[in-house]
Design an enzyme around this catalytic site. Sequence first.
Site, PDB file in Angstrom:
ATOM      1  N   LYS A 114      50.185  36.763  55.431  1.00  0.00           N
ATOM      2  CA  LYS A 114      48.952  35.951  55.414  1.00  0.00           C
ATOM      3  C   LYS A 114      47.802  36.770  55.998  1.00  0.00           C
ATOM      4  O   LYS A 114      48.040  37.778  56.662  1.00  0.00           O
ATOM      5  CB  LYS A 114      49.156  34.677  56.243  1.00  0.00           C
ATOM      6  CG  LYS A 114      50.366  33.860  55.861  1.00  0.00           C
ATOM      7  CD  LYS A 114      50.159  33.031  54.606  1.00  0.00           C
ATOM      8  CE  LYS A 114      51.500  32.461  54.175  1.00  0.00           C
ATOM      9  NZ  LYS A 114      51.480  31.341  53.296  1.00  0.00           N
TER      10      LYS A 114
HETATM   11  C1  LIG Z   1      52.537  30.255  53.404  1.00  0.00           C
HETATM   12  C2  LIG Z   1      52.116  28.880  53.122  1.00  0.00           C
HETATM   13  C3  LIG Z   1      52.642  27.784  53.831  1.00  0.00           C
HETATM   14  C4  LIG Z   1      53.789  27.892  54.780  1.00  0.00           C
HETATM   15  O1  LIG Z   1      53.654  28.802  55.801  1.00  0.00           O
HETATM   16  P1  LIG Z   1      54.959  29.407  56.509  1.00  0.00           P
HETATM   17  O2  LIG Z   1      54.432  30.058  57.740  1.00  0.00           O
HETATM   18  O3  LIG Z   1      55.571  30.371  55.553  1.00  0.00           O
HETATM   19  O4  LIG Z   1      55.883  28.273  56.816  1.00  0.00           O
HETATM   20  C5  LIG Z   1      52.128  26.528  53.573  1.00  0.00           C
HETATM   21  N1  LIG Z   1      51.160  26.342  52.660  1.00  0.00           N
HETATM   22  C6  LIG Z   1      50.646  27.355  51.951  1.00  0.00           C
HETATM   23  C7  LIG Z   1      49.555  27.073  50.970  1.00  0.00           C
HETATM   24  C8  LIG Z   1      51.109  28.654  52.141  1.00  0.00           C
HETATM   25  O5  LIG Z   1      50.604  29.668  51.421  1.00  0.00           O
END
Ligand SMILES: *Cc1c(COP(=O)(O)O)cnc(C)c1O
Length: 374
Positions: A194
């Site tokens: 991210k």
């Molecule tokens: C990555 C993501 C999540 C979940 O995040 P994690 O840390 O992997 O649990 C939720 N919503 C969206 C839109 C994402 O891209």
Amino acid sequence: MSGVPFVDLKAQYARLKPQIAEAIQDVLDDGRYILGPAVAKLESELAEYCGVAHAISCSSGTDAIFMPLLAYEVGPGDAVFVPSFTFTATAEAILLAGASPVFVDVEADSFSIDLADLTKKISETRAGGKLTPKAILAVDLFGLPADWNGLNALAEREGLHLISDAAQSFGGVYHNSASGSLAPVSGTSFFPAKPLGCYGDGGAITTDDDGLAEVLKSIRVHGAGADRYEVVRIGINGRLDSIQAAILSVKLSVFDDELEARERVAQIYDDELKDVVATPKRIEGLKSAWAQYTIKTEKRAAVQEKLGTAGIPTMIYYPKPMHLQAPYLPYGGGEGSLPVSEAICRQVMSLPMHPYLSDDDARRIAAATRDALA
Ligand SMILES: *Cc1c(COP(=O)(O)O)cnc(C)c1O
């Protein structure tokens, strides 16, 4: 061109290596490995960064959207409105809470939840009488903030909770306000890939609501009361490790610089590609965190194959909308029910995007994409 990674986490690590080693060592020496001082420090930095009263760190982005649903006591018989074009975690959190997702279509150009369809789905759900509309869970897909003015007004008018899935948009800006401050409560993710990532799983919830923040802190540690072994509600193990918090504090110190670098890559792609393909929507007053740079083309398979041959990795986020995924079929209207989400799943393709992509590489990727589209 060989060796261009889709996301380059190693380049960032090379830049920050000594600071990260020191930050980890400090936690090891301190001995408080979960919710320690490194976590408290990160939480105040995150709250300040987003311009909110509270940041509650947690174990993942998934828990960062699941915990607010628990805090609002959204459960069986309740409807939560959610875009179908998203990552599964958004819809999954609703089912984990015991509630029912009502899938909503998105706008073809911004990929954000479509307010006209949302309004329609809310009134249809009320008229249907089977589910009680409780919350809207909107997503800032690929890093671009959704229409938060419109969403806040609609949620208020309809008496619904509004939760922001800001997993991809940490660092994004909506008319001078930071992602994380755009809804009454927002959840973000620190998954390594991210925009702001740690070296494991992590997330954070941000809010200005003092009462909600207290409940979320209780939910994060199994529903503990004022005394740790008094159980006042059902919660989860939703804590963040101190080592991950310490790493995030170091990364946050260069994050604005990285956001600028992402914007520069996006600008190069835009300049080279905007007259030959549908490039990401730009909206006056909004800044994307550029979790992804996503184009739309009917020739996707061929373009992807040509780029692959040229050593350029591409990804498809997402090949199938949630309302057509097996576990969600009972909640959706099936094939043809959300035509925009279904169409864009056949067209979207994301190009390499990270802050350590050189201008030259970005230009070469854009030129190769141009050729592949011709
Ligand atoms: C990555 C993501 C999540 C979940 O995040 P994690 O840390 O992997 O649990 C939720 N919503 C969206 C839109 C994402 O891209």
